[in-house]
Motif scaffolding. Sequence first.
Motif, PDB file in Angstrom:
ATOM      1  N   THR A 183      -9.578  -1.210  -0.682  1.00  0.00           N
ATOM      2  CA  THR A 183      -8.753  -2.328  -0.222  1.00  0.00           C
ATOM      3  C   THR A 183      -7.593  -2.498  -1.203  1.00  0.00           C
ATOM      4  OG1 THR A 183      -9.958  -3.961  -1.536  1.00  0.00           O
ATOM      5  CG2 THR A 183     -10.804  -3.483   0.685  1.00  0.00           C
ATOM      6  N   PRO A 184      -6.520  -3.159  -0.782  1.00  0.00           N
ATOM      7  CA  PRO A 184      -5.408  -3.361  -1.723  1.00  0.00           C
ATOM      8  C   PRO A 184      -5.849  -4.007  -3.035  1.00  0.00           C
ATOM      9  CG  PRO A 184      -4.703  -3.913   0.491  1.00  0.00           C
ATOM     10  CD  PRO A 184      -6.184  -3.653   0.570  1.00  0.00           C
ATOM     11  N   LYS A 185      -6.690  -5.034  -2.953  1.00  0.00           N
ATOM     12  CA  LYS A 185      -7.147  -5.698  -4.175  1.00  0.00           C
ATOM     13  C   LYS A 185      -8.071  -4.781  -4.978  1.00  0.00           C
ATOM     14  CE  LYS A 185      -9.202  -9.998  -5.870  1.00  0.00           C
ATOM     15  NZ  LYS A 185      -9.754 -11.322  -5.480  1.00  0.00           N
ATOM     16  N   GLY A 186      -8.953  -4.061  -4.285  1.00  0.00           N
ATOM     17  CA  GLY A 186      -9.851  -3.147  -4.981  1.00  0.00           C
ATOM     18  C   GLY A 186      -9.099  -2.060  -5.718  1.00  0.00           C
ATOM     19  N   ILE A 187      -8.057  -1.531  -5.099  1.00  0.00           N
ATOM     20  CA  ILE A 187      -7.241  -0.500  -5.743  1.00  0.00           C
ATOM     21  C   ILE A 187      -6.545  -1.072  -6.970  1.00  0.00           C
ATOM     22  CG2 ILE A 187      -5.225   0.981  -5.472  1.00  0.00           C
ATOM     23  CD1 ILE A 187      -5.935   1.109  -2.444  1.00  0.00           C
ATOM     24  N   VAL A 237       0.815  -1.216   0.000  1.00  0.00           N
ATOM     25  CA  VAL A 237       0.000   0.000   0.000  1.00  0.00           C
ATOM     26  C   VAL A 237       0.849   1.266   0.000  1.00  0.00           C
ATOM     27  CG1 VAL A 237      -2.150  -0.937   0.905  1.00  0.00           C
ATOM     28  CG2 VAL A 237      -0.317  -0.305   2.497  1.00  0.00           C
ATOM     29  N   ASP A 238       2.121   1.171   0.380  1.00  0.00           N
ATOM     30  CA  ASP A 238       3.007   2.326   0.207  1.00  0.00           C
ATOM     31  C   ASP A 238       2.869   2.873  -1.204  1.00  0.00           C
ATOM     32  OD1 ASP A 238       4.084   2.480   2.715  1.00  0.00           O
ATOM     33  OD2 ASP A 238       5.886   1.352   2.237  1.00  0.00           O
ATOM     34  N   ARG A 239       2.751   1.958  -2.147  1.00  0.00           N
ATOM     35  CA  ARG A 239       2.668   2.351  -3.553  1.00  0.00           C
ATOM     36  C   ARG A 239       1.223   2.497  -4.015  1.00  0.00           C
ATOM     37  NH1 ARG A 239       6.863   0.183  -7.850  1.00  0.00           N
ATOM     38  NH2 ARG A 239       6.838   2.125  -9.049  1.00  0.00           N
ATOM     39  N   SER A 240       0.435   1.440  -3.902  1.00  0.00           N
ATOM     40  CA  SER A 240      -0.902   1.446  -4.497  1.00  0.00           C
ATOM     41  C   SER A 240      -1.834   2.452  -3.826  1.00  0.00           C
ATOM     42  CB  SER A 240      -1.515   0.048  -4.452  1.00  0.00           C
ATOM     43  OG  SER A 240      -1.553  -0.456  -3.133  1.00  0.00           O
ATOM     44  N   ALA A 241      -1.769   2.587  -2.512  1.00  0.00           N
ATOM     45  CA  ALA A 241      -2.651   3.533  -1.832  1.00  0.00           C
ATOM     46  C   ALA A 241      -2.224   4.971  -2.091  1.00  0.00           C
ATOM     47  CB  ALA A 241      -2.689   3.248  -0.330  1.00  0.00           C
ATOM     48  N   ALA A 242      -0.920   5.199  -2.279  1.00  0.00           N
ATOM     49  CA  ALA A 242      -0.470   6.537  -2.661  1.00  0.00           C
ATOM     50  C   ALA A 242      -0.965   6.877  -4.059  1.00  0.00           C
ATOM     51  CB  ALA A 242       1.050   6.625  -2.597  1.00  0.00           C
ATOM     52  N   LEU A 297      -4.882   8.268   3.430  1.00  0.00           N
ATOM     53  CA  LEU A 297      -5.396   6.936   3.736  1.00  0.00           C
ATOM     54  C   LEU A 297      -4.443   6.283   4.729  1.00  0.00           C
ATOM     55  CD1 LEU A 297      -6.252   5.677   0.120  1.00  0.00           C
ATOM     56  CD2 LEU A 297      -7.803   6.761   1.758  1.00  0.00           C
ATOM     57  N   SER A 298      -4.979   5.382   5.567  1.00  0.00           N
ATOM     58  CA  SER A 298      -4.112   4.638   6.493  1.00  0.00           C
ATOM     59  C   SER A 298      -4.511   3.171   6.495  1.00  0.00           C
ATOM     60  CB  SER A 298      -4.213   5.218   7.907  1.00  0.00           C
ATOM     61  OG  SER A 298      -5.496   4.980   8.462  1.00  0.00           O
ATOM     62  N   TYR A 299      -3.521   2.315   6.768  1.00  0.00           N
ATOM     63  CA  TYR A 299      -3.733   0.862   6.703  1.00  0.00           C
ATOM     64  C   TYR A 299      -2.970   0.171   7.833  1.00  0.00           C
ATOM     65  CZ  TYR A 299      -5.678   1.581   2.064  1.00  0.00           C
ATOM     66  OH  TYR A 299      -6.460   2.001   1.019  1.00  0.00           O
ATOM     67  N   ALA A 300      -3.413  -1.049   8.145  1.00  0.00           N
ATOM     68  CA  ALA A 300      -2.699  -1.944   9.055  1.00  0.00           C
ATOM     69  C   ALA A 300      -2.333  -3.204   8.287  1.00  0.00           C
ATOM     70  CB  ALA A 300      -3.561  -2.299  10.265  1.00  0.00           C
ATOM     71  N   ILE A 301      -1.161  -3.762   8.540  1.00  0.00           N
ATOM     72  CA  ILE A 301      -0.718  -4.944   7.819  1.00  0.00           C
ATOM     73  C   ILE A 301      -1.696  -6.092   8.043  1.00  0.00           C
ATOM     74  CG2 ILE A 301       0.786  -5.737   9.703  1.00  0.00           C
ATOM     75  CD1 ILE A 301       2.719  -6.739   7.494  1.00  0.00           C
ATOM     76  N   GLY A 302      -2.058  -6.744   6.950  1.00  0.00           N
ATOM     77  CA  GLY A 302      -2.973  -7.870   7.009  1.00  0.00           C
ATOM     78  C   GLY A 302      -4.444  -7.499   7.031  1.00  0.00           C
ATOM     79  N   VAL A 303      -4.777  -6.211   7.146  1.00  0.00           N
ATOM     80  CA  VAL A 303      -6.167  -5.742   7.195  1.00  0.00           C
ATOM     81  C   VAL A 303      -6.519  -5.121   5.849  1.00  0.00           C
ATOM     82  CG1 VAL A 303      -7.807  -4.221   8.364  1.00  0.00           C
ATOM     83  CG2 VAL A 303      -5.968  -5.330   9.663  1.00  0.00           C
ATOM     84  N   ALA A 304      -7.661  -5.486   5.291  1.00  0.00           N
ATOM     85  CA  ALA A 304      -8.003  -5.070   3.933  1.00  0.00           C
ATOM     86  C   ALA A 304      -8.486  -3.621   3.858  1.00  0.00           C
ATOM     87  CB  ALA A 304      -9.066  -6.000   3.349  1.00  0.00           C
ATOM     88  N   GLU A 305      -9.460  -3.259   4.679  1.00  0.00           N
ATOM     89  CA  GLU A 305     -10.069  -1.936   4.581  1.00  0.00           C
ATOM     90  C   GLU A 305      -9.169  -0.866   5.208  1.00  0.00           C
ATOM     91  OE1 GLU A 305     -12.767  -1.149   2.995  1.00  0.00           O
ATOM     92  OE2 GLU A 305     -13.557  -3.164   2.558  1.00  0.00           O
ATOM     93  N   PRO A 306      -9.165   0.327   4.654  1.00  0.00           N
ATOM     94  CA  PRO A 306      -8.373   1.397   5.282  1.00  0.00           C
ATOM     95  C   PRO A 306      -8.899   1.737   6.662  1.00  0.00           C
ATOM     96  CG  PRO A 306      -9.820   2.301   3.590  1.00  0.00           C
ATOM     97  CD  PRO A 306      -9.908   0.808   3.469  1.00  0.00           C
TER      98      PRO A 306
END
Length: 407
Positions: A357-361, A291-296, A319-328
Amino acid sequence: MRQSYIFTSESVSEGHPDKVADQISDAVVDLFLSKDPEARVACETLTTTNKVVLAGEIRGRGVYENDQWAPGVQDEIERVVRETVKRIGYEQDGFHWERLDFSNNLHGQSAHIAQGVDEGGNKDEGAGDQGIMFGYATDETPDFLPATLYYSHRILERMAQDRHSGAAPFLEPDAKSQVTLHYENGAPVRATALVVSTQHAPGYCDDGKPGSDAAKYKQLRDYVVGVFHDVLPQGFITDETKIYVNPTGRFEIGGPDGDAGLTGRKIIVDTYGGAAPHGGGAFSGKDPTKVDRSAAYVSRYLAKNVVAAGLAKRCTIQLSYAIGVAEPLSVYVDLHGTGTVDAAELEAVLPQLVRLTPKGIREHLKLNAPIYQRTAAYGHFGRDADGDHFTWERTDLVDKLRAALAA
């Protein structure tokens, strides 16, 4: 929000040692994704005098499975590394694409990371790491980038084009630019200072030391000043603009031979030139599950669509995320006092338009493709969304965004 001020951004060329490292790391990402769109890559690169070292974690079908390299892949990695250095233009004694020493220290991805990231059963794919990511857009330029950064990039892109074409044969690959603009009523109106430091062929300097040539330096300086006038809008350069071309006097030793390069050390150059916050995570060398890349990328996409829709002149999204968690964990919007809508409305609407989510992005922006080496010089943002490249630069949410807010 200040209306009158002076602001500066910088850029570095494709031949800057850190950018050489970024491009090599993304060349490795592209190689893996070309073989397995679901590959996992976190590739770090070190460049120094005639040496390139890779390190990091990887996984991919037909590439690296069960702690084993697929036949021939290591040779392919070395090939793309050398091709990247050759394309940039390094054939110098201290850094040569053919003669450099190459070391590959990539290894398998941690099983503990994999179990948190991979989807399975009722578990959605989780974020590859925790962190905060920012996206930003402004109406200062047609590409919705801060003008200081936009012109810094364009100056070096033009110089690289002239170097590759032979129009400026005295240029070598390593270079930096810096643009300082005066803003009035929130808009850039003129340049107060312009700086270029560029590696050059022997003699194109005027430092008074043996080997310097004042006439050759004048040729170099006149060329760079001409680029400034070609790139910046008419009237931006005035008699009061301070212009510096190679202010140290000589820049013959450059690139990885002059200074070691590392992946991920130019994160402000890669993003918004200091005009917006940065979460701290680099992009290059990482596959899009990170998500460093895709969420940016998606936060830039959302911010750009907000400004393109006329809902604000400036927009920052976190946006913020936790490792292993899909939704921001959070979605935050700041319109910097320029909005025509409530930022809270956008915080509610934007996740309805794109699944964050990572997959959604990845699916929305088509990120599981070998598109990344092209991002690794002259900025990840403010580029044309040609075909399936730079999809995060599209403004295809404008109508949906307006309709959602009107509902």
